[in-house]
Scaffold this motif. Structure first.
Motif, PDB file in Angstrom:
ATOM      1  N   GLY A  74     -21.404 -89.629  12.548  1.00  0.00           N
ATOM      2  CA  GLY A  74     -21.200 -90.003  13.941  1.00  0.00           C
ATOM      3  C   GLY A  74     -19.886 -89.532  14.512  1.00  0.00           C
ATOM      4  O   GLY A  74     -18.923 -89.253  13.785  1.00  0.00           O
ATOM      5  N   GLU A 213     -20.303 -95.474  20.069  1.00  0.00           N
ATOM      6  CA  GLU A 213     -20.957 -94.287  19.557  1.00  0.00           C
ATOM      7  C   GLU A 213     -21.817 -93.642  20.635  1.00  0.00           C
ATOM      8  O   GLU A 213     -22.318 -94.305  21.547  1.00  0.00           O
ATOM      9  CB  GLU A 213     -21.825 -94.646  18.349  1.00  0.00           C
ATOM     10  N   GLU A 218     -27.015 -91.514  18.137  1.00  0.00           N
ATOM     11  CA  GLU A 218     -27.778 -92.623  17.558  1.00  0.00           C
ATOM     12  C   GLU A 218     -29.270 -92.313  17.526  1.00  0.00           C
ATOM     13  O   GLU A 218     -29.971 -92.639  16.557  1.00  0.00           O
ATOM     14  CB  GLU A 218     -27.504 -93.899  18.363  1.00  0.00           C
ATOM     15  N   LYS A 221     -29.793 -89.717  14.836  1.00  0.00           N
ATOM     16  CA  LYS A 221     -29.645 -90.338  13.519  1.00  0.00           C
ATOM     17  C   LYS A 221     -30.899 -91.093  13.130  1.00  0.00           C
ATOM     18  O   LYS A 221     -31.339 -91.060  11.968  1.00  0.00           O
ATOM     19  CB  LYS A 221     -28.445 -91.296  13.541  1.00  0.00           C
TER      20      LYS A 221
END
Length: 456
Positions: A74, A213, A218, A221
């Motif tokens: 991240g 983030e 996200e 991911k």
């Protein structure tokens, strides 16, 4: 309608990374003679310091590591820990009493600079509104200009003979005693300059570690349940669109950066040897030039999201080529040619290829390997720039006797960047990152609809 200033706070926080990057390069270059006199360093020692610094290999290694770390763990992971590494490197430089300590400090600082660059550009772009993405990248670029401007100013004020050197001298005697030699006292001016970077890094770390983030990351991911980091790296090197994009961006950035990296490190030296001005005059000219860069970048930031990117890109490179044509026509031995060159090079800096490399580099890759791709290109560019810096010194000569030949080399490199950019400039203005990804790669991930850049 989205709040046009919603991403401004995070942009400023992340852009401090660019201040620290450029600041480390200039602080290192401006203090080399002081460290040389203090530690009795040879030209070989100085060459190693430059080679592994934030200007060359250190940043190159850091970029390829940091890019893939940002895609794996991240963007926030980088912001949480990287500046602690930077502060460690700067602290080592500040406290150096021998060459190994100084070398280690330059290397650690350089690696940290490289780690932070792909994550910062990626985060700024992913967190920007569609109609502010170019503006925010320009703000980031302004920090790259403000860093050298302030560090040069600090260097001149704190340097031996500078207006504030008496304070530096008093500090040196308070810490080391009255028996310090002239070289030991003088080097405290460089220690103080690096201390200012330590303070800014501490402030930046406190701001960046509180950031949220990226929504784009996200979502990417979450999709890694089916494809991990190794698969993403493989896709980067096997996907035809991705490979073509790497070649395009590396082409425009490398050819331009081979010129810009030389100017960043050798410009005051060029002004002194080819222009015939004093060291103080050269530093002031360089400082004024960075002020021009910051001012022009601010103007571009107001235009870039509603003006053709290709138009601004071509204008900047035409100005850059004009600056070097002055060298092979008028010359820079007189004040007219020297100032014309300095001003034109400052204007091109405000419209530089780096703005579009940072912007297109974040737009033209999907989130799953966006930072890694930038890290790879930054590694290639900074690594080759390190080699080119050595080659340039042989072309240029000891006293600038090869300056005209060097100028023709610079013009040729800038022409390559102009042609490649003109042919391959993408039409991404006004599109979300997800729309650009879908157009270029097909639907790789679900639409994350982040609250920043996905809104119109």
């Amino acid at each position: 309608m989205a709040d046009n200033n919603g991403s401004l706070k995070s942009t400023i926080a992340v852009s401090l990374t660019n201040y620290l990057d450029a600041g480390a390069i200039v602080a290192g270059a401006s203090g080399l003679t002081l460290w040389q006199n203090y530690l009795g360093l040879s030209e070989v020692h100085l060459g190693w310091l430059n080679f592994i610094s934030a200007n060359c290999l250190g940043a190159a290694l850091g970029a390829i590591i940091g890019g893939f770390l940002a895609d794996k763990y991240g963007r926030k992971f980088i912001f949480t820990y990287n500046l602690l590494v930077y502060m460690t490197g700067v602290l080592l430089i500040m406290l150096s009493v021998n060459f190994p300590m100084l070398l280690a400090g330059f290397l650690i600082t350089g690696i940290s600079v490289g780690v932070g660059v792909p994550a910062s550009w990626t985060y700024i772009s992913e967190n920007s509104e569609v109609n502010n993405r170019g503006r925010n990248i320009c703000i980031s670029q302004m920090s790259w200009g403000i860093g050298p401007m302030f560090i040069l100013l600090f260097g001149m004020l704190f340097a031996p003979g500078g207006y504030l050197f008496s304070w530096v001298e008093a500090l040196g005697k308070a810490i080391g005693g009255e028996g310090l030699s002239e070289a030991e006292l003088n080097v405290f001016s460089s220690r103080v300059v690096f201390f200012t970077l330590f303070v800014v890094a501490f402030i930046a770390w406190n701001l960046q570690r509180k950031l949220h983030e990226s929504a784009e990351f996200e979502t990417a991911k979450a999709a890694e349940k089916k494809s991990g980091l190794a698969d993403n790296i493989k896709l980067l090197f096997t996907n035809r669109t991705a490979v073509k994009t790497v070649c395009f961006l590396a082409g425009i950035y490398l050819s331009w950066n081979l010129v810009a990296s030389v100017m960043g490190f050798f410009q005051p030296h060029i002004y002194e040897t080819a222009g015939g001005v004093s060291n103080e005059q050269a530093n002031w000219m360089n400082c004024i030039q960075w002020a021009i860069i910051v001012g022009v970048t601010f103007i571009v930031s107001r235009l870039i999201d509603r003006t053709s990117h290709k138009l601004i890109y071509v204008f900047g490179l035409l100005v850059a080529i004009s600056a070097w044509l002055i060298i092979v026509t008028i010359g820079v031995s007189g004040p007219v040619g020297l100032w014309a060159f300095a001003i034109l090079w400052g204007i091109q800096g405000g419209t530089s290829v780096q703005i579009f490399y940072a912007l297109w580099g974040t737009e033209l890759f999907p989130a799953k390997f966006r930072a890694g791709a930038q890290g790879l290109m930054f590694f290639i560019v900074r690594g080759l720039s390190a080699v080119w810096g050595l080659v340039f010194t042989y072309i240029y000569g000891e006293n600038g006797e090869g300056f005209t030949i060097a100028a023709y080399c610079m013009i040729a490199l800038l022409l390559i960047s102009l042609v490649v950019g003109f042919i391959g400039a993408p039409n991404t203005r006004g599109k979300s990152l997800q729309e650009i990804t879908d157009e270029r790669y097909g639907r790789l991930t679900p639409d994350p609809s982040p609250k920043g850049e996905g809104r119109r």
